[in-house]
Design an enzyme around this catalytic site. Structure first.
Site, short mmCIF file in Angstrom:
data_model
loop_
_atom_site.label_atom_id
_atom_site.label_comp_id
_atom_site.label_asym_id
_atom_site.label_seq_id
_atom_site.Cartn_x
_atom_site.Cartn_y
_atom_site.Cartn_z
N ARG A 13 5.18 -0.87 -3.36
CA ARG A 13 4.44 -2.02 -3.88
C ARG A 13 3.01 -2.04 -3.35
O ARG A 13 2.20 -2.88 -3.74
CB ARG A 13 5.16 -3.31 -3.50
CG ARG A 13 4.97 -4.50 -4.45
CD ARG A 13 3.67 -5.29 -4.25
NE ARG A 13 3.53 -6.38 -5.17
CZ ARG A 13 3.75 -7.67 -4.88
NH1 ARG A 13 4.12 -8.02 -3.68
NH2 ARG A 13 3.58 -8.60 -5.80
N SER A 14 2.67 -1.12 -2.49
CA SER A 14 1.36 -1.13 -1.84
C SER A 14 0.34 -0.32 -2.62
O SER A 14 0.46 0.91 -2.71
CB SER A 14 1.48 -0.55 -0.42
OG SER A 14 0.22 -0.20 0.09
N PRO A 15 -0.70 -0.96 -3.17
CA PRO A 15 -1.74 -0.18 -3.85
C PRO A 15 -2.49 0.72 -2.89
O PRO A 15 -2.93 1.81 -3.28
CB PRO A 15 -2.66 -1.26 -4.44
CG PRO A 15 -2.42 -2.48 -3.62
CD PRO A 15 -0.98 -2.41 -3.21
N SER A 17 -1.12 2.30 -0.40
CA SER A 17 -0.27 3.49 -0.28
C SER A 17 -0.52 4.44 -1.44
O SER A 17 -0.67 5.66 -1.25
CB SER A 17 1.21 3.09 -0.24
OG SER A 17 1.56 2.47 0.98
#
EC number: 5.99.1.4
Length: 218
Positions: A13-15, A17
């Site tokens: 869910r981490s942009p 990442s």
């Protein structure tokens, strides 16, 4: 062959990442180093109530900042449709019923076990955050991305369905190791016990590893 390696704590869910992954994959391809991919759940489910207390200025800044980084790095980018985390953005309420993130995270673990962790993250996050694959969860998008990573989606799903608790245990162990490393965020790279948080710390990670003998692959 080098024995250098670093842990990569990473969330679907981490942009940040997603934006870090092309550079991290390139490091693994160009340098003699092993990337130990360690999937963790997003902070929205890992820290209950997080988005109810976060500063309201943070989400708008995150959208501005990630779009800017994507433009600078020339990486395709758009907010996912659907979002891997189902939540009420206005209230910060995150329901327990999450139709996407558990499967994605377990698949990441299974791909890592198959020796294709960073490849899977790269290909699958591209269809989620790339901005040109609406409804990434439908049709053959996920299967095609998995195939590009050198794996078979049906085979991974079957392995997980045979023992889902084993995959949850690995995720829990990853989250404990992340906390022990000294940070809660993603992407988090940990080299010889030293944490490097964020896509803007990759150059420092490479610099530190070069001090310990990091060399180009031959």
């Amino acid at each position: 062959m080098s024995d250098l390696s670093f842990d990569l704590f990473w969330s679907f869910r981490s942009p940040y990442s997603y934006l870090a992954t092309p550079r991290l994959r390139k490091i693994g391809e160009e340098y003699d180093v092993t990337i130990n991919v360690r999937q963790v759940y997003p902070i929205a489910v890992r820290i209950p109530g997080f988005f109810k207390t976060v500063n309201p200025m943070w989400p708008p800044y995150l959208l501005t900042d990630t779009a800017r980084i994507a433009e600078f790095e020339n990486i395709p980018y758009g907010w996912p449709n659907p979002d891997p985390i189902v939540m009420d953005l206005a209230s910060g309420e995150v329901p327990k019923d999450q139709p996407y993130i558990h499967r994605l995270t377990r698949l990441g673990v299974a791909a890592t076990q198959a020796g294709k962790g960073i490849e899977f993250l790269s290909e699958v996050s591209r269809i989620i955050f790339g901005g040109d694959t609406p409804q990434w969860n439908e049709g053959s998008h996920l299967a095609d991305a998995t195939a590009r990573a050198g794996l078979d989606l049906a085979e991974l799903d079957a392995k997980i369905e045979a023992d889902p608790d084993a995959y949850e245990k690995i995720i829990e162990e990853n989250e404990a190791a992340q906390r022990a490393a000294g940070h809660w965020g993603v992407p988090l790279m940990v080299f010889e016990g030293e944490p490097f948080f964020g896509q803007d710390r990759i150059d420092l990670l490479v610099w530190r590893m070069k001090q310990k003998g990091l060399a180009a692959r031959k």
